[in-house]
Design a protein around this motif. Structure first.
Motif, PDB file in Angstrom:
ATOM      1  N   ILE B  17       0.899  -0.959   0.297  1.00 54.18           N
ATOM      2  CA  ILE B  17       0.030  -0.139  -0.158  1.00 54.18           C
ATOM      3  C   ILE B  17       0.976   1.242   0.060  1.00 54.18           C
ATOM      4  O   ILE B  17       1.236   1.553   1.208  1.00 54.18           O
ATOM      5  N   GLY B  18       0.752   2.039  -1.586  1.00 56.76           N
ATOM      6  CA  GLY B  18       1.555   2.831  -0.752  1.00 56.76           C
ATOM      7  C   GLY B  18       3.119   3.195  -1.805  1.00 56.76           C
ATOM      8  O   GLY B  18       3.537   2.262  -2.273  1.00 56.76           O
ATOM      9  N   GLY B  19       2.882   4.203  -3.011  1.00 55.08           N
ATOM     10  CA  GLY B  19       3.876   4.241  -4.030  1.00 55.08           C
ATOM     11  C   GLY B  19       5.141   5.263  -3.769  1.00 55.08           C
ATOM     12  O   GLY B  19       5.313   5.899  -4.532  1.00 55.08           O
ATOM     13  N   GLY B  20       5.911   5.382  -2.640  1.00 54.40           N
ATOM     14  CA  GLY B  20       6.411   6.093  -2.534  1.00 54.40           C
ATOM     15  C   GLY B  20       7.412   5.677  -2.265  1.00 54.40           C
ATOM     16  O   GLY B  20       8.037   4.450  -3.217  1.00 54.40           O
ATOM     17  N   PHE B  21       9.393   6.680  -1.899  1.00 54.05           N
ATOM     18  CA  PHE B  21      10.179   6.248  -1.688  1.00 54.05           C
ATOM     19  C   PHE B  21      10.380   4.343  -1.101  1.00 54.05           C
ATOM     20  O   PHE B  21      10.643   3.860  -2.022  1.00 54.05           O
ATOM     21  N   GLY B  22       9.405   4.152   0.080  1.00 54.11           N
ATOM     22  CA  GLY B  22       9.560   2.779   0.157  1.00 54.11           C
ATOM     23  C   GLY B  22       8.738   1.718  -0.196  1.00 54.11           C
ATOM     24  O   GLY B  22       9.457   0.614  -0.748  1.00 54.11           O
ATOM     25  N   GLY B  23       7.478   2.024  -1.077  1.00 56.31           N
ATOM     26  CA  GLY B  23       6.818   0.744  -1.805  1.00 56.31           C
ATOM     27  C   GLY B  23       7.710   0.915  -3.001  1.00 56.31           C
ATOM     28  O   GLY B  23       7.649  -0.133  -3.726  1.00 56.31           O
ATOM     29  N   ILE B  24       8.096   2.217  -3.644  1.00 64.39           N
ATOM     30  CA  ILE B  24       8.554   1.674  -5.296  1.00 64.39           C
ATOM     31  C   ILE B  24      10.563   0.459  -5.048  1.00 64.39           C
ATOM     32  O   ILE B  24      10.512   0.067  -5.354  1.00 64.39           O
ATOM     33  N   ALA B  25      10.337   1.339  -4.076  1.00 67.70           N
ATOM     34  CA  ALA B  25      12.584   0.392  -3.670  1.00 67.70           C
ATOM     35  C   ALA B  25      12.131  -1.309  -3.359  1.00 67.70           C
ATOM     36  O   ALA B  25      12.440  -2.262  -4.141  1.00 67.70           O
ATOM     37  N   LEU B  26      10.396  -0.853  -2.845  1.00 67.77           N
ATOM     38  CA  LEU B  26      10.479  -2.631  -2.178  1.00 67.77           C
ATOM     39  C   LEU B  26      10.037  -3.235  -3.456  1.00 67.77           C
ATOM     40  O   LEU B  26      10.473  -4.290  -4.167  1.00 67.77           O
ATOM     41  N   ALA B  27       9.235  -2.230  -4.846  1.00 61.65           N
ATOM     42  CA  ALA B  27       8.388  -2.699  -5.477  1.00 61.65           C
ATOM     43  C   ALA B  27       9.743  -3.376  -6.688  1.00 61.65           C
ATOM     44  O   ALA B  27       9.900  -4.602  -7.623  1.00 61.65           O
ATOM     45  N   LYS B  28      10.823  -2.893  -6.992  1.00 61.59           N
ATOM     46  CA  LYS B  28      11.637  -2.762  -7.670  1.00 61.59           C
ATOM     47  C   LYS B  28      12.526  -3.666  -7.017  1.00 61.59           C
ATOM     48  O   LYS B  28      12.937  -5.297  -8.312  1.00 61.59           O
ATOM     49  N   LYS B  29      12.780  -4.272  -5.957  1.00 57.92           N
ATOM     50  CA  LYS B  29      13.533  -5.536  -5.305  1.00 57.92           C
ATOM     51  C   LYS B  29      12.436  -6.852  -5.916  1.00 57.92           C
ATOM     52  O   LYS B  29      13.133  -7.735  -5.954  1.00 57.92           O
ATOM     53  N   LEU B  30      11.122  -6.623  -6.196  1.00 59.55           N
ATOM     54  CA  LEU B  30      10.813  -8.349  -6.049  1.00 59.55           C
ATOM     55  C   LEU B  30      10.395  -8.947  -7.529  1.00 59.55           C
ATOM     56  O   LEU B  30       9.779  -9.071  -8.073  1.00 59.55           O
ATOM     57  N   HIS B  46       4.348   8.819  -8.613  1.00 58.45           N
ATOM     58  CA  HIS B  46       5.348   8.576  -7.505  1.00 58.45           C
ATOM     59  C   HIS B  46       5.417   9.884  -7.650  1.00 58.45           C
ATOM     60  O   HIS B  46       5.770  11.166  -8.713  1.00 58.45           O
ATOM     61  N   ASN B  47       5.582  10.625  -6.150  1.00 64.91           N
ATOM     62  CA  ASN B  47       5.613  12.044  -5.979  1.00 64.91           C
ATOM     63  C   ASN B  47       6.622  11.945  -5.911  1.00 64.91           C
ATOM     64  O   ASN B  47       7.254  11.541  -4.087  1.00 64.91           O
ATOM     65  N   PHE B  48       8.060  13.327  -5.750  1.00 64.80           N
ATOM     66  CA  PHE B  48       9.492  13.484  -5.167  1.00 64.80           C
ATOM     67  C   PHE B  48       8.759  14.467  -4.152  1.00 64.80           C
ATOM     68  O   PHE B  48       9.583  15.291  -4.815  1.00 64.80           O
ATOM     69  N   GLN B  49       8.959  14.123  -3.082  1.00 66.48           N
ATOM     70  CA  GLN B  49       8.776  15.033  -2.256  1.00 66.48           C
ATOM     71  C   GLN B  49       9.618  16.292  -1.688  1.00 66.48           C
ATOM     72  O   GLN B  49       9.313  17.358  -1.435  1.00 66.48           O
ATOM     73  N   PRO B  50      10.905  15.986  -1.348  1.00 61.13           N
ATOM     74  CA  PRO B  50      11.737  17.284  -1.556  1.00 61.13           C
ATOM     75  C   PRO B  50      11.556  18.100  -2.132  1.00 61.13           C
ATOM     76  O   PRO B  50      12.520  19.286  -2.143  1.00 61.13           O
ATOM     77  N   LEU B  51      11.403  17.970  -3.570  1.00 65.55           N
ATOM     78  CA  LEU B  51      11.743  19.028  -4.402  1.00 65.55           C
ATOM     79  C   LEU B  51       9.913  20.066  -4.501  1.00 65.55           C
ATOM     80  O   LEU B  51       9.746  21.164  -5.727  1.00 65.55           O
ATOM     81  N   LEU B  52       9.007  19.451  -3.941  1.00 64.09           N
ATOM     82  CA  LEU B  52       7.890  20.042  -3.478  1.00 64.09           C
ATOM     83  C   LEU B  52       7.575  21.618  -3.310  1.00 64.09           C
ATOM     84  O   LEU B  52       7.332  22.026  -4.080  1.00 64.09           O
ATOM     85  N   TYR B  53       8.654  21.612  -2.332  1.00 63.96           N
ATOM     86  CA  TYR B  53       8.759  23.179  -2.220  1.00 63.96           C
ATOM     87  C   TYR B  53       9.269  24.162  -3.863  1.00 63.96           C
ATOM     88  O   TYR B  53       9.042  25.082  -3.989  1.00 63.96           O
ATOM     89  N   GLN B  54       9.800  23.428  -4.306  1.00 66.41           N
ATOM     90  CA  GLN B  54      10.204  24.167  -5.735  1.00 66.41           C
ATOM     91  C   GLN B  54       9.022  24.085  -6.745  1.00 66.41           C
ATOM     92  O   GLN B  54       8.746  25.107  -7.463  1.00 66.41           O
ATOM     93  N   MET B 131       2.201  20.876   2.332  1.00 64.37           N
ATOM     94  CA  MET B 131       2.509  21.864   0.958  1.00 64.37           C
ATOM     95  C   MET B 131       3.308  19.806   1.075  1.00 64.37           C
ATOM     96  O   MET B 131       5.000  19.582   1.370  1.00 64.37           O
ATOM     97  N   LYS B 132       2.335  18.337   0.802  1.00 65.08           N
ATOM     98  CA  LYS B 132       2.962  17.062   1.293  1.00 65.08           C
ATOM     99  C   LYS B 132       2.417  16.645  -0.080  1.00 65.08           C
ATOM    100  O   LYS B 132       3.239  15.494  -0.129  1.00 65.08           O
ATOM    101  N   THR B 133       1.681  17.133  -0.876  1.00 59.73           N
ATOM    102  CA  THR B 133       0.685  16.990  -1.886  1.00 59.73           C
ATOM    103  C   THR B 133       1.794  17.413  -3.052  1.00 59.73           C
ATOM    104  O   THR B 133       1.042  18.826  -3.478  1.00 59.73           O
ATOM    105  N   ILE B 134       1.258  17.401  -3.886  1.00 59.55           N
ATOM    106  CA  ILE B 134       1.474  18.414  -5.138  1.00 59.55           C
ATOM    107  C   ILE B 134       0.413  19.120  -5.778  1.00 59.55           C
ATOM    108  O   ILE B 134       0.644  20.144  -5.861  1.00 59.55           O
TER     109      ILE B 134
END
Lengths: 438, 438
Positions: B17-30, B46-54, B131-134
């Motif tokens: 449940i969730g396609g953030g950094f964790g979910g995507i990293a896990l999916a790739k490993k599987l 997938h949303n790259f949260q660290p750059l949302l402020y930009q 400012m947590k989502t697009i």
């Protein structure tokens, strides 16, 4: 100070309503001239409409075909931009009323452009999609993607096919370009994105009421474009008129019906009118304002109209110039020079349209170009199409970003902006209507 | 076929449940493992949260920091993505309920991330911006620009200053980066865009409840970042706690009040919980799920949690790992390997966090970096910050487009995506609340 906080000036005040191709071209011509210029628009950005279909189909970011109007005007002395909806014009008092206040003008230029024309058909207006603004293009992008996500979930083949059935009404450049882009998505992206869905069943139907698509272009271009579309797997329907759409079934004037979850209406535009300039004697077909050869609204001193909203009847164009970027840009430039003449009390120059030709793209390596002296189709036409669109796009950054996206999409057969940022489908009726108004 | 149209498989089913950094990293490993993997997310990207402020400050297009989840999973056999809101988990029956149907699982991974935590303060929640989502970042972008357009229109100095007064609550990386970006806009863009407005009166206030900003970093980094902010003209307020906001006045726990039309709340996050996994004994501070060293939710066989939502208490991190991308990615990768072991009946490997350091950027040539063995600030840190962010951004096209934008913004001191695509301010209360939920 007027109520819109525009300082009084010793120069005459020119108010331009609309920051489209015409309004921007005019504003640029008026920089450093002895005039105070006020540009009003309900958006704070200029929108490059010819590429909207690429936003709808995930090929480009909306932000790369939009440009802040304030940035265009940066550094111009005596220029004022205001984000405003114009509500009414009083040509006697030479004043306008907006949602942020009133102001007077010496010269007024209507450059409000055009909007989708449903010809009074409420079924199509309420259930169909338009593609004239960036929010509308994004709504369509969301809807297309939401349809496929939903198609995955149903075991009912009938329902699934309707969700993957796209009906595009109108065989002009917008309809042709959108149909071609959707066909490429069907072929290149859907099978990879939806391996668990039989995306071969997806249908793209382009419906044209006349007997050829791209009717404003040469017959050669029409024929070739149709062949390109067929090659891509688009069903082209000619001589069929769509009469209604209830959100599920598309009715036509013959036996043919389409069951489709998506109808895109690209079959008509009309000028965006302004209250106070809507007397019957001022208006031509499609709500356009009749203008003389100097773009002055007929019989209304000091008030001008340019671009889609203006109908200048000439020998070559008895119903006015085509509602495209080129006439708007050329009229904007000519009027800019004429307003300076008017202020300096020099006779104005009549508008002369220089037809630079027209073009439409169907897909990769597939475009049609009609120039005044030469017609060509195919790969070279496609490169010309891209070059011309990059050239007319405003802003260096936008050009680079669009170019990079095109190169990437070309090499990778991909379109990565397939993002549902604001869902359209899950909204309720009232919210959808709000989204569609934007 | 289950009701979500996922075919039955002879392999065990892993639901993420969730396609953030964790979910995507896990999916790739599987990928290419003996498991059927179902990834659920309420967005299709997938949303790259660290750059949302930009995005909020017009430096980047939202589409260039988002990436279609289906594209990440393209070509993986036995992978299924579904756009779904998870409503409830039944750990006894090993099933989940979503808005598009129910399904069973053999293994479940909660990777739902975190959301803004207002700590029950309704005034701030209703009137402040997150400012947590697009969509939230775009709302803020609209609001900032709408404020300046409105500031132009008032003769009331008091009101005008409130419209140009920005209060950012929370001195973590998000608050610091947003404050720095706003200060650069004030200096480089506002005077050119709004020549008829005294933009020097604009104020950017960063409020931190503790005695230093960037409290998770070294004191050296905190001090330097504060000096950078001051150089840019940001007012940094420490040891002040914001207690309420009514849309006009920001109240604090001391005499200081701020009259501001914009409050951005970046002062707390909490894990996004899932119903059915909310028993008191499962939860730690901030709604996080207590997990063991294999990321298994304590006492719940077959159910795991990774990233922001997981609290793994270790000697080094008695309250769990920091809620950032790195722990999520590393836990996702480790869990991917462990799930394969579990299926193969091999003992799992406990998670070991490798601290790669942390960093924050304040403005051009101004960043602070804490690495495990070295700390540095300034120009080089800024280049490292950019390189690391480009590296972790998903997608080649996104990297190129972000890079081009950064180069352009650097050379031109500009941020061109200052577009009000969907106005925030003119919406009514209910519509605003809808926009804020997205």
């Amino acid at each position: 100070m007027s109520s819109m906080n525009i300082p009084q000036s010793s120069y005459p005040r020119i108010v331009i309503i609309g920051g489209g191709f015409g309004g921007i071209a005019l504003a640029k011509k008026l920089s450093n001239k002895d005039a105070q210029v006020v540009l009003l628009d309900k958006h704070n950005y200029h929108n490059f409409q010819p590429l909207l279909y690429q936003v709808s189909t995930g090929g480009l970011e909306p932000d790369s075909i939009a440009y802040p109007i304030r940035k265009v005007l940066q550094g111009y002395p005596n220029f004022y931009f205001r984000l405003a909806n114009v509500m009414e014009v009083d040509t006697d008092k030479k004043s306008i009323k907006t949602n942020i206040g009133e102001m007077t003008f010496d010269y007024l230029v209507i450059a409000t452009g055009s909007e989708t024309n449903y010809f009074g058909n409420k079924g199509i207006e309420n259930n169909g999609m338009a593609m004239k603004t960036i929010p509308q293009a994004l709504n369509l992008r969301s809807l297309i993607l939401e349809n496929f996500e939903q198609a995955l979930l149903t075991d009912n083949l009938h329902e699934r096919e309707a969700l993957m059935n796209f009906v595009i009404v109108g065989g002009g450049p917008t309809g042709v370009e959108l149909a071609g882009a959707l066909a490429e998505i069907k072929k290149g992206i859907l099978p990879k994105d939806y391996p668990d869905l039989d995306t071969r069943r997806a249908q793209i139907n382009l419906i044209q009421s006349g007997d050829r698509i791209l009717p404003a272009m040469s017959e050669q271009a029409s024929e070739k474009a149709e062949r390109f579309l067929e090659k891509l797997g688009v069903n082209v329907w000619k001589n069929i008129r769509v009469t209604d759409y209830d959100g599920k079934v598309v009715s036509t004037d013959c036996d043919t019906v389409f069951e489709a979850a998506t109808l895109v209406w690209a079959a008509g535009v009309r000028a965006v009118g302004v209250k106070g300039l809507d007397a019957e004697n001022l208006l031509a077909r499609g709500n356009r304002l009749k203008v003389d050869q100097f773009n002055q609204v007929q019989g209304v001193e000091g008030v001008f109209a340019i671009g889609d909203v203006a109908q200048m009847e000439t020998e070559a164009f008895p119903h006015g110039h085509p509602m495209m970027a080129q006439p708007a840009i050329q009229q904007g430039r000519n009027l800019g020079e004429n307003l300076v003449r008017l202020i300096d009390d020099i006779p104005m120059k009549p508008f002369k349209y220089r037809d630079k030709g027209s073009m439409a793209t169907v897909g990769r390596n597939k475009a049609v170009v009609d120039m005044p002296n030469i017609r060509f189709q195919g790969v070279f036409a496609w490169f010309v199409w891209m070059f011309v669109h990059l050239y007319f796009l405003i802003g260096f950054r936008n050009r680079v970003v669009v170019f990079i996206n095109w190169v990437y999409n070309y090499i990778r057969f991909d379109r990565e902006a397939r993002l549902i940022i604001r869902p359209f489908k899950k909204q309720n009726r009232a919210e959808r209507d709000t989204l569609k108004q934007e």
